[in-house]
Design an enzyme around this catalytic site. Structure first.
Site, mmCIF file in Angstrom:
data_model
loop_
_atom_site.group_PDB
_atom_site.id
_atom_site.type_symbol
_atom_site.label_atom_id
_atom_site.label_comp_id
_atom_site.label_asym_id
_atom_site.label_seq_id
_atom_site.Cartn_x
_atom_site.Cartn_y
_atom_site.Cartn_z
ATOM 1 N N GLY A 172 6.394 6.131 8.423
ATOM 2 C CA GLY A 172 5.537 6.759 8.715
ATOM 3 C C GLY A 172 5.817 7.581 9.749
ATOM 4 O O GLY A 172 6.679 6.895 10.806
ATOM 5 N N LYS A 205 0.736 -1.079 -0.371
ATOM 6 C CA LYS A 205 0.186 0.012 -0.231
ATOM 7 C C LYS A 205 1.061 0.958 0.087
ATOM 8 O O LYS A 205 1.118 1.632 0.796
ATOM 9 C CB LYS A 205 -0.608 -0.076 1.365
ATOM 10 C CG LYS A 205 -2.159 0.798 0.756
ATOM 11 C CD LYS A 205 -2.247 2.223 0.961
ATOM 12 C CE LYS A 205 -1.496 2.929 1.323
ATOM 13 N NZ LYS A 205 -1.614 4.684 1.738
ATOM 14 N N CYS A 235 14.316 10.240 7.767
ATOM 15 C CA CYS A 235 13.314 9.900 9.122
ATOM 16 C C CYS A 235 15.392 9.986 10.075
ATOM 17 O O CYS A 235 14.895 10.240 11.224
ATOM 18 C CB CYS A 235 13.321 8.694 9.597
ATOM 19 S SG CYS A 235 11.035 8.740 9.271
ATOM 20 N N GLU A 261 9.821 16.330 15.870
ATOM 21 C CA GLU A 261 10.523 15.891 14.436
ATOM 22 C C GLU A 261 10.369 17.238 13.451
ATOM 23 O O GLU A 261 9.385 17.408 13.204
ATOM 24 C CB GLU A 261 10.083 14.815 13.600
ATOM 25 C CG GLU A 261 10.918 14.205 12.673
ATOM 26 C CD GLU A 261 10.087 13.174 12.227
ATOM 27 O OE1 GLU A 261 11.069 12.296 11.322
ATOM 28 O OE2 GLU A 261 9.202 12.878 12.150
ATOM 29 N N GLU A 274 8.762 2.028 11.713
ATOM 30 C CA GLU A 274 9.652 2.888 11.755
ATOM 31 C C GLU A 274 9.025 3.786 11.457
ATOM 32 O O GLU A 274 8.299 4.615 10.610
ATOM 33 C CB GLU A 274 10.357 1.635 10.146
ATOM 34 C CG GLU A 274 11.737 2.561 9.971
ATOM 35 C CD GLU A 274 12.039 4.032 10.256
ATOM 36 O OE1 GLU A 274 11.234 4.816 9.677
ATOM 37 O OE2 GLU A 274 13.254 4.591 8.812
ATOM 38 N N LEU A 275 8.966 4.403 12.222
ATOM 39 C CA LEU A 275 8.624 5.782 12.401
ATOM 40 C C LEU A 275 9.383 6.933 12.420
ATOM 41 O O LEU A 275 10.861 6.896 12.179
ATOM 42 C CB LEU A 275 7.498 5.943 14.073
ATOM 43 C CG LEU A 275 7.058 4.639 13.675
ATOM 44 C CD1 LEU A 275 6.168 4.524 15.042
ATOM 45 C CD2 LEU A 275 5.896 4.475 12.915
#
Length: 454
Positions: free
Chosen positions: A206, A154, A262, A359, A228-229
């Site tokens: 995301g 997706k 990131c 962030e 994984e942020l």
């Protein structure tokens, strides 16, 4: 329809891509789940051959993929070409090493023979962002497929053409259409896919906010997830470091992909004796960077991917300046068309300021003076995130202290924090959990199955 805006011009890109309905999306998952029985029994040798062909297909389509990324999310062509090559390397890596990583392991017990094996789980759903649409897909797809899982991808609605072309590369390489498929759906539909009974695990890359929602939904279905942020990665620069090399790499880390990474350096802590020198050297480097059309190889930075992302970044910068940070370059909204934001250097940043606490997903670096390594480490760990961290120094005792103290999934010493197929990548805290890449990554979506034989 999935409408994509060209971030360089702010105008819609043709064509508009049809979006799958909820029923069509479920049917796609059913199709891929039906292919699991056939894919999982393929030998490692056959899966290796297919992944090798995927790597070749990616290289054959490198220019088209890079151009699509430039159009849909603003990635400079030279960075897009490098991303596709890195993705092909990832496919090659798991093709060459996956069988060894999943080899059965004998364990001592009261049985005549006891061991652990690693069969696949089934169909894995990958929910992926726009900022590295080829690489982030491959680091999920390559290990999952090599392990014997089937996959539904997706992709972010910002990059539909890139996602379509990527899946075409897999089909051209001989991956069956019931082993990998693309779900062209908006995010509101994607969240419903997690509950599909034939989805056995979820991989998500995301924002931390979205990751919390994905995690809770996967947990409600007792489905494993890898997240994984976001990150607010600290970098410590001591006076005894190789300053020229450090400043070049810090600039690269913060500006690659227009800062939309990131694991980029976001908070820089500089020993006070070199603080003014470093701030001026960074100002010079940032001022020389050229923003413009990402298809022009003379430009260093393209636009941010969306208007709302640019506006969010400008809010963070403006609030920090109002709170006392000094802006040495950048910090203003360009009047040109598109979603550009200039390389921005904020100095004298303190805890509590927006760019310290949140962030910053764009070409903005915050710089803070520090007196001692202990103060630097305390400030570095003063965050809810824990993705990457780095330190520059020639003192081994300082290196050892940093490695013992820094709280993050990755630590780089005298180098850039980066993702590498050979090494596990992931974070702690609001940066997520689970690992991708390396031998650890391929074991995330398998059954650690104990076998006991009398």
């Amino acid at each position: 329809m999935l409408e994509t805006i060209n971030p360089t011009t702010g105008q819609a890109l043709p064509p508009k891509f049809p979006s799958l309905s909820l029923e069509q999306a479920h049917a796609t998952i059913d199709k891929v789940a039906s292919g699991f029985a056939e894919w999982k029994v393929k030998s490692f040798a056959k899966r290796t051959a297919v992944l090798k062909a995927v790597a070749a297909s990616l290289r054959d389509n490198q220019n088209e993929l890079a151009n699509l990324m430039a159009l849909e999310m603003g990635k400079p062509i030279k960075e897009g070409l490098a991303e596709v090559e890195k993705s092909a390397w990832c496919a090659d890596y798991y093709a060459e090493h996956g069988a060894d990583f999943l080899a059965p392991e004998s364990l001592e017990s009261d049985a005549s023979h006891s061991y652990v094996q690693y069969p696949p789980l089934g169909t894995v759903l990958g929910i992926l962002p726009w900022n590295a649409p080829v690489w982030l897909a491959l680091r999920f797809l390559a290990p999952a497929l090599m392990a014997g899982n089937t996959c539904v991808l997706k992709a972010d609605p910002n990059v539909p053409a890139t996602a379509n072309k990527l899946v075409e590369c897999f089909y051209q390489a001989g991956v069956p259409e019931n082993a990998v498929a693309n779900l062209a759906v908006p995010n509101s539909v994607a969240s419903k896919m997690i509950d599909h009974p034939k989805v056995k695990a979820v991989s998500f890359t995301g924002s931390s906010k979205a990751g919390q929602f994905i995690a809770s939904q996967a947990a409600a279905g007792l489905k494993p997830a890898v997240l994984e942020l976001g990150g607010s990665d600290p970098c410590i620069l001591m006076a005894d470091a190789d300053l020229e090399k450090a400043l070049d790499i810090i600039t690269l880390s913060r500006m690659i992909n227009a800062g939309q990474s990131c694991i980029a350096v976001k908070r820089l802590f500089v020993e006070k004796s070199i603080y003014n020198k470093v701030c001026e050297a960074l100002r010079e480097r940032f001022s020389k960077l050229k923003c413009g059309d990402p298809r022009d190889e003379n430009n260093n930075l393209g636009p941010l991917a969306r208007e709302d992302l640019r506006d969010q970044l400008h809010r963070q910068v403006s609030q920090s300046i109002d709170a006392g940070a000094r802006c040495l370059t950048g910090g203003d909204l360009p009047s040109r068309s598109g979603f550009f934001y200039p390389p921005t250097l904020l100095v004298d940043v303190k805890p509590g300021m927006t760019v310290f606490e949140e962030e910053t997903f764009g070409p903005v670096l915050s710089v803070t003076p520090i007196e001692t390594i202990d103060q630097a480490l305390e400030l570095a760990n003063d965050t809810e995130y824990g993705l990457g961290a780095s330190i520059w120094t020639s003192n081994q005792a300082t290196i050892d202290r940093a490695i013992e103290t820094l709280e993050s999934g990755q630590i780089a010493v005298n180098g850039i924090v980066k993702s590498d197929p050979r090494l596990p990548s992931g974070g702690i805290g609001k940066s997520g959990y689970g690992r991708e890449l390396g031998p650890q990554g391929i074991r995330e979506f398998v059954n650690v199955q104990q076998i006991w034989i009398a």
